[in-house]
Design a protein around this motif. Sequence first.
Motif, PDB file in Angstrom:
ATOM      1  N   THR A  15       0.826  -1.203   0.000  1.00 31.74           N
ATOM      2  CA  THR A  15       0.000   0.000   0.000  1.00 31.74           C
ATOM      3  C   THR A  15       0.860   1.253   0.000  1.00 31.74           C
ATOM      4  O   THR A  15       0.548   2.241  -0.679  1.00 31.74           O
ATOM      5  CB  THR A  15      -0.956  -0.009   1.206  1.00 31.74           C
ATOM      6  OG1 THR A  15      -1.754  -1.190   1.167  1.00 31.74           O
ATOM      7  CG2 THR A  15      -1.867   1.211   1.186  1.00 31.74           C
ATOM      8  N   HIS A  47     -11.944   1.396  -6.300  1.00 28.60           N
ATOM      9  CA  HIS A  47     -12.150  -0.019  -5.984  1.00 28.60           C
ATOM     10  C   HIS A  47     -11.169  -0.497  -4.922  1.00 28.60           C
ATOM     11  O   HIS A  47     -11.553  -1.228  -3.999  1.00 28.60           O
ATOM     12  CB  HIS A  47     -12.005  -0.874  -7.241  1.00 28.60           C
ATOM     13  CG  HIS A  47     -11.924  -2.337  -6.942  1.00 28.60           C
ATOM     14  ND1 HIS A  47     -12.969  -3.028  -6.366  1.00 28.60           N
ATOM     15  CD2 HIS A  47     -10.916  -3.235  -7.098  1.00 28.60           C
ATOM     16  CE1 HIS A  47     -12.615  -4.290  -6.192  1.00 28.60           C
ATOM     17  NE2 HIS A  47     -11.369  -4.436  -6.625  1.00 28.60           N
ATOM     18  N   ILE A  48      -9.900  -0.095  -5.036  1.00 33.99           N
ATOM     19  CA  ILE A  48      -8.910  -0.527  -4.046  1.00 33.99           C
ATOM     20  C   ILE A  48      -9.318  -0.058  -2.649  1.00 33.99           C
ATOM     21  O   ILE A  48      -9.222  -0.804  -1.667  1.00 33.99           O
ATOM     22  CB  ILE A  48      -7.515   0.006  -4.406  1.00 33.99           C
ATOM     23  CG1 ILE A  48      -7.034  -0.582  -5.734  1.00 33.99           C
ATOM     24  CG2 ILE A  48      -6.508  -0.343  -3.306  1.00 33.99           C
ATOM     25  CD1 ILE A  48      -5.760   0.061  -6.269  1.00 33.99           C
ATOM     26  N   ASN A  51     -12.464  -1.956  -1.443  1.00 32.76           N
ATOM     27  CA  ASN A  51     -12.148  -3.343  -1.121  1.00 32.76           C
ATOM     28  C   ASN A  51     -11.548  -3.459   0.278  1.00 32.76           C
ATOM     29  O   ASN A  51     -11.798  -4.453   0.986  1.00 32.76           O
ATOM     30  CB  ASN A  51     -11.188  -3.926  -2.164  1.00 32.76           C
ATOM     31  CG  ASN A  51     -10.721  -5.315  -1.809  1.00 32.76           C
ATOM     32  OD1 ASN A  51      -9.640  -5.482  -1.238  1.00 32.76           O
ATOM     33  ND2 ASN A  51     -11.525  -6.317  -2.143  1.00 32.76           N
ATOM     34  N   ARG A 127      -5.426 -12.106   0.449  1.00 27.55           N
ATOM     35  CA  ARG A 127      -6.376 -11.631  -0.559  1.00 27.55           C
ATOM     36  C   ARG A 127      -6.280 -10.111  -0.721  1.00 27.55           C
ATOM     37  O   ARG A 127      -6.351  -9.593  -1.831  1.00 27.55           O
ATOM     38  CB  ARG A 127      -7.798 -12.047  -0.179  1.00 27.55           C
ATOM     39  CG  ARG A 127      -8.084 -13.541  -0.385  1.00 27.55           C
ATOM     40  CD  ARG A 127      -9.492 -13.890   0.059  1.00 27.55           C
ATOM     41  NE  ARG A 127      -9.839 -15.264  -0.211  1.00 27.55           N
ATOM     42  CZ  ARG A 127     -10.396 -15.728  -1.328  1.00 27.55           C
ATOM     43  NH1 ARG A 127     -10.659 -14.871  -2.320  1.00 27.55           N
ATOM     44  NH2 ARG A 127     -10.692 -16.997  -1.483  1.00 27.55           N
ATOM     45  N   ARG A 128      -6.126  -9.411   0.374  1.00 31.91           N
ATOM     46  CA  ARG A 128      -5.970  -7.950   0.291  1.00 31.91           C
ATOM     47  C   ARG A 128      -4.651  -7.595  -0.382  1.00 31.91           C
ATOM     48  O   ARG A 128      -4.597  -6.663  -1.209  1.00 31.91           O
ATOM     49  CB  ARG A 128      -6.040  -7.338   1.700  1.00 31.91           C
ATOM     50  CG  ARG A 128      -5.817  -5.823   1.731  1.00 31.91           C
ATOM     51  CD  ARG A 128      -6.809  -5.064   0.885  1.00 31.91           C
ATOM     52  NE  ARG A 128      -6.497  -3.630   0.834  1.00 31.91           N
ATOM     53  CZ  ARG A 128      -7.043  -2.776  -0.012  1.00 31.91           C
ATOM     54  NH1 ARG A 128      -7.942  -3.184  -0.893  1.00 31.91           N
ATOM     55  NH2 ARG A 128      -6.719  -1.505   0.017  1.00 31.91           N
ATOM     56  N   GLU A 131      -5.130  -7.800  -4.031  1.00 33.93           N
ATOM     57  CA  GLU A 131      -5.898  -6.671  -4.560  1.00 33.93           C
ATOM     58  C   GLU A 131      -4.999  -5.450  -4.788  1.00 33.93           C
ATOM     59  O   GLU A 131      -5.069  -4.792  -5.830  1.00 33.93           O
ATOM     60  CB  GLU A 131      -7.028  -6.308  -3.590  1.00 33.93           C
ATOM     61  CG  GLU A 131      -8.158  -7.306  -3.523  1.00 33.93           C
ATOM     62  CD  GLU A 131      -9.061  -7.245  -4.735  1.00 33.93           C
ATOM     63  OE1 GLU A 131      -9.202  -6.156  -5.325  1.00 33.93           O
ATOM     64  OE2 GLU A 131      -9.636  -8.293  -5.094  1.00 33.93           O
ATOM     65  N   HIS A 135      -3.944  -4.585  -8.745  1.00 30.11           N
ATOM     66  CA  HIS A 135      -4.589  -3.357  -9.213  1.00 30.11           C
ATOM     67  C   HIS A 135      -3.589  -2.209  -9.360  1.00 30.11           C
ATOM     68  O   HIS A 135      -3.831  -1.285 -10.147  1.00 30.11           O
ATOM     69  CB  HIS A 135      -5.741  -2.977  -8.300  1.00 30.11           C
ATOM     70  CG  HIS A 135      -6.936  -3.868  -8.478  1.00 30.11           C
ATOM     71  ND1 HIS A 135      -7.436  -4.195  -9.720  1.00 30.11           N
ATOM     72  CD2 HIS A 135      -7.740  -4.506  -7.574  1.00 30.11           C
ATOM     73  CE1 HIS A 135      -8.477  -4.989  -9.576  1.00 30.11           C
ATOM     74  NE2 HIS A 135      -8.677  -5.187  -8.286  1.00 30.11           N
ATOM     75  N   GLU A 156       0.642 -16.143  -5.549  1.00 29.13           N
ATOM     76  CA  GLU A 156      -0.570 -15.877  -6.323  1.00 29.13           C
ATOM     77  C   GLU A 156      -0.733 -16.921  -7.437  1.00 29.13           C
ATOM     78  O   GLU A 156      -1.862 -17.325  -7.742  1.00 29.13           O
ATOM     79  CB  GLU A 156      -0.533 -14.467  -6.897  1.00 29.13           C
ATOM     80  CG  GLU A 156      -1.797 -14.061  -7.639  1.00 29.13           C
ATOM     81  CD  GLU A 156      -3.057 -13.918  -6.783  1.00 29.13           C
ATOM     82  OE1 GLU A 156      -4.108 -13.587  -7.359  1.00 29.13           O
ATOM     83  OE2 GLU A 156      -2.986 -14.132  -5.550  1.00 29.13           O
TER      84      GLU A 156
END
Length: 229
Positions: A15, A47-48, A51, A127-128, A131, A135, A156
């Motif tokens: 992030t 979306h990010i 989510n 999962r995060r 994302e 993305h 992944e």
Amino acid sequence: MIDHAHDLASVHEATERLLTAVAALDNAAGARPSRLPGWTVGHVLAHIARNADALGNVLAGRPMYVSAEARDAEIERDAPRPLDVQIDDLRASHAGFRARAAEPADWTRTVELRNGVTDSASRVPFRRWAEVELHHVDLGIGYELEDLPAEFTEREIDFLADRFDGHREVPSTALRSDGGRTWTTGGGAPGDPVAVEGSAADLLGWLAGRRDGSALAVKGGTLPALPPL
């Protein structure tokens, strides 16, 4: 064994990379097309953020989204916002997800995601992570599949190979990266086994629907057509 604490740290690092990259864009970037059909950069950023909220809901035992329609409406609502607002939202939603994940909890419990999909709570941080990383690539701002952390790429591929394992539309497929890692997937559709080889980035791109697989070497047949994720 899944190490959710390690994955939460990886989510934070990913992030921060994303926030640094987005902060270098000009304000007009949000309206530019992303690599996802029909979505602008602003759609992907929205979306990010949403989510992160949704996976926080999952950890709290709430529905991931109120409905598919509500999810789509929120993304459309948030997509046109100025870039500084997008960045503030990404940072705040990430902080909210981290705070939820820091609460005492049974990480072995089963949680429900979208469309009735269930998983262990311990896999939610990964999962995060997926994302955020995938993305970030979808934004089309210079971060490519080759730039992804090697650990993430291999895990992944593990995840997606398992997802397509036994799928009735996918023939038996053996995957091999140029680094020597191997995976098997498919097996639910008739046909001879197919061998697919290439870089880990190209294998991931094909499995994740981000590349057409033209850079992969295929033996024993044609490259299988994968169903949408």
